[in-house]
Design a protein around this motif. Sequence first.
Motif, PDB file in Angstrom:
ATOM      1  N   LYS A   1      93.629  43.988  29.115  1.00 48.15           N
ATOM      2  CA  LYS A   1      92.843  44.239  30.328  1.00 48.15           C
ATOM      3  C   LYS A   1      93.162  45.627  30.886  1.00 48.15           C
ATOM      4  O   LYS A   1      94.180  46.242  30.561  1.00 48.15           O
ATOM      5  CB  LYS A   1      93.142  43.181  31.401  1.00 48.15           C
ATOM      6  CG  LYS A   1      93.050  41.742  30.929  1.00 48.15           C
ATOM      7  CD  LYS A   1      91.623  41.283  30.723  1.00 48.15           C
ATOM      8  CE  LYS A   1      91.582  39.803  30.366  1.00 48.15           C
ATOM      9  NZ  LYS A   1      90.204  39.307  30.208  1.00 48.15           N
ATOM     10  N   ARG A   2      92.278  46.114  31.762  1.00 49.70           N
ATOM     11  CA  ARG A   2      92.515  47.371  32.483  1.00 49.70           C
ATOM     12  C   ARG A   2      91.974  47.215  33.896  1.00 49.70           C
ATOM     13  O   ARG A   2      91.126  46.363  34.160  1.00 49.70           O
ATOM     14  CB  ARG A   2      91.846  48.565  31.791  1.00 49.70           C
ATOM     15  CG  ARG A   2      92.498  48.988  30.494  1.00 49.70           C
ATOM     16  CD  ARG A   2      91.970  50.333  30.024  1.00 49.70           C
ATOM     17  NE  ARG A   2      90.538  50.295  29.768  1.00 49.70           N
ATOM     18  CZ  ARG A   2      89.990  49.944  28.615  1.00 49.70           C
ATOM     19  NH1 ARG A   2      90.761  49.568  27.608  1.00 49.70           N
ATOM     20  NH2 ARG A   2      88.673  49.943  28.459  1.00 49.70           N
ATOM     21  N   SER A   3      92.451  48.068  34.801  1.00 50.10           N
ATOM     22  CA  SER A   3      91.985  47.988  36.190  1.00 50.10           C
ATOM     23  C   SER A   3      92.090  49.352  36.847  1.00 50.10           C
ATOM     24  O   SER A   3      92.699  50.281  36.296  1.00 50.10           O
ATOM     25  CB  SER A   3      92.815  46.954  36.968  1.00 50.10           C
ATOM     26  OG  SER A   3      92.275  46.750  38.259  1.00 50.10           O
ATOM     27  N   GLN A   4      91.474  49.463  38.027  1.00 51.43           N
ATOM     28  CA  GLN A   4      91.542  50.689  38.818  1.00 51.43           C
ATOM     29  C   GLN A   4      91.995  50.346  40.225  1.00 51.43           C
ATOM     30  O   GLN A   4      91.634  49.301  40.770  1.00 51.43           O
ATOM     31  CB  GLN A   4      90.170  51.377  38.871  1.00 51.43           C
ATOM     32  CG  GLN A   4      89.661  51.836  37.519  1.00 51.43           C
ATOM     33  CD  GLN A   4      88.277  52.449  37.605  1.00 51.43           C
ATOM     34  OE1 GLN A   4      87.971  53.174  38.554  1.00 51.43           O
ATOM     35  NE2 GLN A   4      87.427  52.153  36.631  1.00 51.43           N
TER      36      GLN A   4
ATOM     37  N   GLN B   1      87.904  47.013  40.346  1.00 53.22           N
ATOM     38  CA  GLN B   1      88.232  48.168  41.176  1.00 53.22           C
ATOM     39  C   GLN B   1      88.774  47.670  42.516  1.00 53.22           C
ATOM     40  O   GLN B   1      88.032  47.102  43.319  1.00 53.22           O
ATOM     41  CB  GLN B   1      86.996  49.054  41.369  1.00 53.22           C
ATOM     42  CG  GLN B   1      86.473  49.638  40.067  1.00 53.22           C
ATOM     43  CD  GLN B   1      85.276  50.530  40.262  1.00 53.22           C
ATOM     44  OE1 GLN B   1      84.728  50.618  41.355  1.00 53.22           O
ATOM     45  NE2 GLN B   1      84.860  51.217  39.206  1.00 53.22           N
TER      46      GLN B   1
ATOM     47  N   TRP C   1      94.587  54.585  37.596  1.00 54.62           N
ATOM     48  CA  TRP C   1      94.015  53.812  36.506  1.00 54.62           C
ATOM     49  C   TRP C   1      95.164  53.042  35.858  1.00 54.62           C
ATOM     50  O   TRP C   1      96.177  53.641  35.473  1.00 54.62           O
ATOM     51  CB  TRP C   1      93.344  54.721  35.487  1.00 54.62           C
ATOM     52  CG  TRP C   1      92.050  55.298  35.945  1.00 54.62           C
ATOM     53  CD1 TRP C   1      90.793  54.851  35.646  1.00 54.62           C
ATOM     54  CD2 TRP C   1      91.858  56.452  36.785  1.00 54.62           C
ATOM     55  NE1 TRP C   1      89.831  55.637  36.246  1.00 54.62           N
ATOM     56  CE2 TRP C   1      90.454  56.632  36.946  1.00 54.62           C
ATOM     57  CE3 TRP C   1      92.730  57.356  37.414  1.00 54.62           C
ATOM     58  CZ2 TRP C   1      89.918  57.658  37.718  1.00 54.62           C
ATOM     59  CZ3 TRP C   1      92.202  58.372  38.182  1.00 54.62           C
ATOM     60  CH2 TRP C   1      90.805  58.518  38.329  1.00 54.62           C
TER      61      TRP C   1
ATOM     62  N   ARG D   1      87.035  50.138  22.958  1.00 54.53           N
ATOM     63  CA  ARG D   1      86.009  49.165  23.324  1.00 54.53           C
ATOM     64  C   ARG D   1      85.612  48.305  22.123  1.00 54.53           C
ATOM     65  O   ARG D   1      84.928  47.297  22.273  1.00 54.53           O
ATOM     66  CB  ARG D   1      84.788  49.884  23.903  1.00 54.53           C
ATOM     67  CG  ARG D   1      85.079  50.549  25.260  1.00 54.53           C
ATOM     68  CD  ARG D   1      84.033  51.572  25.621  1.00 54.53           C
ATOM     69  NE  ARG D   1      84.081  52.719  24.716  1.00 54.53           N
ATOM     70  CZ  ARG D   1      83.403  53.857  24.907  1.00 54.53           C
ATOM     71  NH1 ARG D   1      82.632  53.981  25.973  1.00 54.53           N
ATOM     72  NH2 ARG D   1      83.493  54.849  24.036  1.00 54.53           N
TER      73      ARG D   1
ATOM     74  N   THR E   1      88.429  41.935  34.254  1.00 48.76           N
ATOM     75  CA  THR E   1      88.871  43.212  33.712  1.00 48.76           C
ATOM     76  C   THR E   1      88.062  44.357  34.317  1.00 48.76           C
ATOM     77  O   THR E   1      86.899  44.197  34.696  1.00 48.76           O
ATOM     78  CB  THR E   1      88.731  43.237  32.182  1.00 48.76           C
ATOM     79  OG1 THR E   1      89.329  44.440  31.685  1.00 48.76           O
ATOM     80  CG2 THR E   1      87.281  43.183  31.750  1.00 48.76           C
ATOM     81  N   ASP E   2      88.692  45.515  34.411  1.00 48.76           N
ATOM     82  CA  ASP E   2      88.104  46.716  35.011  1.00 48.76           C
ATOM     83  C   ASP E   2      87.782  46.537  36.495  1.00 48.76           C
ATOM     84  O   ASP E   2      86.965  47.270  37.058  1.00 48.76           O
ATOM     85  CB  ASP E   2      86.836  47.149  34.266  1.00 48.76           C
ATOM     86  CG  ASP E   2      87.136  47.612  32.850  1.00 48.76           C
ATOM     87  OD1 ASP E   2      88.189  48.232  32.650  1.00 48.76           O
ATOM     88  OD2 ASP E   2      86.328  47.329  31.953  1.00 48.76           O
TER      89      ASP E   2
END
Length: 375
Positions: free
Chosen positions: A173-176, A134, A186, A344, A131-132
Motif C-alpha cells: 500500500k501507499r498513502s499521502q 490522502q 508521501w 503499478r 490505498t493511496d
Amino acid sequence: MEKNKHILRKFFQEEDETTRRKLEFFWNECRPEKVDSVADPILKKTLQKIQTNPAQQPHSRKYRLYFKTGYITIASVAASILLIFWGSRFLRDNPAEDIKQIAATMEPLSFEKTENITLVMDDSAKLQLKTDAQIAYNSQGDVSVNSESVSSRKTSEKEKKVSFNQLVVPKGKRSQLLLSDGTKVWVNSGTRVIYPSVFSPDKREIYVEGEVYMEVTHNENCPFFVNTSGFEVKVLGTSFDVFAYKQMPVSRVVLAEGSVEIKDTHNKQICMVPNELVSIGQAGIEEKMKVNAGDYKAWIEGIMVLNGEPLQVLVERLSVLYGENIVCDSSLDNEQIYGKLDLRENLDEILEYIKSMIPISTREENGMICLKRVN
C-alpha cells in the motif's frame, strides 16, 4: 522562612558565611513553587533533627565542623527527595519531547497482520483507509481523508499541541499525508509515521520507520526534524527521501532540494546538498555520494529506477512493496539489475522483467517465492 534563617545563622559562624548562603539559597530559590505540602514537612523534620541534637550549643570549631557536615548531609538528602518529587511531577505535566520515546510507548501495529492503511488518532480511534488515501491536517489539527472530515472529537488548543497520531501503511500500500504546517509526505509500503496533530511553535518533529518522500514547508524560525531509530535529519525547508526500514541493514537519505543535516546515534554529523545520497549503517554514517535524486523519488509516481541494484536488495524491497516473502539463491545476491520497474504492474510481471535480464526460475515453496539460477 525567617525562623529557618535564624537556625542557619545559629549553627554557622561568620567564617562559614558562604556555606550558609548556599543553603539559604537552596531553600528560598531552588525548591519548586506549589509543592509546599511536600517541601515544608521535609524542611521541618530537617530542622527538628538539628534542634534536638544532644549538644544544643556547640562552641568548639571541631564540633561546629562536625555539626555543619551533618547538617549538609541531611540537607542533601532532603534536596534529593525534593528534586525527585519535582522531577517526576514535571515529567507528568510536561510530556517528553523526545519523539523516539513517544514512538516506543505507542501501540505498534504489525505490518504482516495489517491489510489496510491504519490511522490511529490521538484518542485511540482507528480508521481503516484505502490505498493511496490522502490524509490532511489543517492548522488547528482537524483531520480529513480524501477531503472528508474525520475528526473524532473537538480538542482544546493545549491538547492539540501535545497529541500524536500514527499512520501505518502496510506492505503493498501507499498513502499521502499533509501535516498541519503544510508539509507534504508521501508514505511508501511497510512504513510507520508518528507526528503531532499540531506542531509546537518552535519545533517540528516526526518519527519515521520505513520510507517517505517529503516536501517540507520552509520556516527558518522553526526547524523540522525527521527521526528514525538510527539517525536524525534536520531541515528548514527542503525536499528529500528517507529510507529507513528496520529490516534493512543500510538506511539512506537522498536530497532533492535545499539542504539538510544528518546526525547518527554516535553524534556524527554530515551536511548534504542536492543530488547527494548519504548511507547509514549499524555503525552510523557510512558514506556520501553523488546521485540523480529524481531516481529516488520516482516511487511516488509508481516507478522504481534501478541503477545496478543488487538482486538481493531488490527482492527485499519488492517483498515490502508487494507484501510477499521473496528470497533468492545466494549465488544471485550480487547480480545487478538496471532499468525501470512499473510498480503499478502485478508481481508476476515484475518477476518476468527480472527473468529477461538474468536466467532465473521462480517457484513457490512454504509460502515463499524463491528465485533460483537456471544453469
